[in-house]
Design an enzyme around this catalytic site. Structure first.
Site, short mmCIF file in Angstrom:
data_model
loop_
_atom_site.label_atom_id
_atom_site.label_comp_id
_atom_site.label_asym_id
_atom_site.label_seq_id
_atom_site.Cartn_x
_atom_site.Cartn_y
_atom_site.Cartn_z
N CYS A 134 0.84 -1.20 0.00
CA CYS A 134 0.00 0.00 0.00
C CYS A 134 0.88 1.24 0.00
O CYS A 134 1.86 1.31 0.74
CB CYS A 134 -0.91 -0.01 1.24
N HIS A 176 -9.22 -3.42 -2.59
CA HIS A 176 -8.23 -2.67 -1.81
C HIS A 176 -8.58 -1.19 -1.74
O HIS A 176 -8.55 -0.57 -0.67
CB HIS A 176 -6.84 -2.87 -2.44
N GLU A 177 -8.93 -0.61 -2.90
CA GLU A 177 -9.23 0.82 -2.92
C GLU A 177 -10.58 1.13 -2.27
O GLU A 177 -10.74 2.16 -1.60
CB GLU A 177 -9.19 1.35 -4.36
N HIS A 180 -10.11 1.41 1.36
CA HIS A 180 -9.62 2.73 1.75
C HIS A 180 -10.78 3.70 1.99
O HIS A 180 -10.77 4.49 2.94
CB HIS A 180 -8.72 3.32 0.66
#
Length: 218
Positions: A134, A176-177, A180
């Site tokens: 990351c 993953h994004e 976030h």
């Protein structure tokens, strides 16, 4: 637990004017810095984008995020990673040349994609585990197990909402994004025994994580 487990509750919602001011302050920088783990913006659910930015400002923000992502370099970047608490992320991955890695990780190219207010759910029960890193947690990588195939719904910059399927590495990037934007880091989902500093990760840079499993005992 749902596919998109929420992070901490958001702070008081910023007004449209406050968001515009914050975005303009970030865009005034030649190349905005990437926010690192420990900053509270990474641990709060980002606000839904509902037109707080006009089309021109949104386009400038997306262009800047893409430049930051490329410069890092990375294959995804969420707005909170440059300090902006909006549910916007950019994704782009040219893939890898090594056919063994490409096949083992189902790493197919992902063209430049902007996801606004995304959500996703597993398409089936298939899961895959690979190392992730990351840009907000530099210097380390760890294994994360995620759904192999997902169905994602998101809004495009033109305002059209679409539902699309992703699989393999592109599905991992989307997850993953989106994490976030929910106030989560990949470490929250990682097998911590697999955590490797970049200097040591070279020994585990194999098409699969089998050697890492044996060497690190996870």
């Amino acid at each position: 637990m749902t596919a998109n487990a929420p992070g901490n509750d958001s702070p008081a919602m910023l007004s449209a004017r406050a968001l515009v001011e914050q975005v303009e302050a970030v865009l005034a920088q030649d190349l905005p810095a990437i926010v690192r783990a420990g900053h509270p913006v990474l641990r709060r659910r980002a606000q839904d984008f509902d037109g707080q930015l006009d089309s021109g400002t949104l386009a400038r923000l997306i262009s800047t995020m893409r430049r930051v992502m490329h410069e890092a370099p990375g294959v995804g970047l969420a707005a909170p990673q440059i300090g902006i608490p909006l549910r916007i992320a950019v994704l782009e991955d040219p893939g890898v040349r090594d056919p063994l890695i490409a096949e083992a990780r189902a790493r197919t190219p992902l063209p430049f994609t902007v996801i606004i207010n995304p959500r996703y759910e597993p398409a089936d029960g298939a899961r895959a585990a690979f190392y992730e890193g990351c840009l907000s947690v530099p210097g380390y990588q760890a294994v994360v197990e995620r759904p192999s195939r997902i169905t994602a719904t998101y809004t495009q910059p033109d305002g059209i909402t679409v539902t699309a399927g992703f699989e393999g590495w592109p599905a991992r990037i989307v997850q993953h994004e989106t994490d976030h934007l929910d106030g989560q880091l990949y470490l929250d989902r990682a097998v911590l025994r697999s955590l490797s500093a970049d200097q040591e990760h070279r020994r585990w840079a194999q098409p699969t994580i089998d050697e890492a499993r044996r060497g690190l005992g996870f």
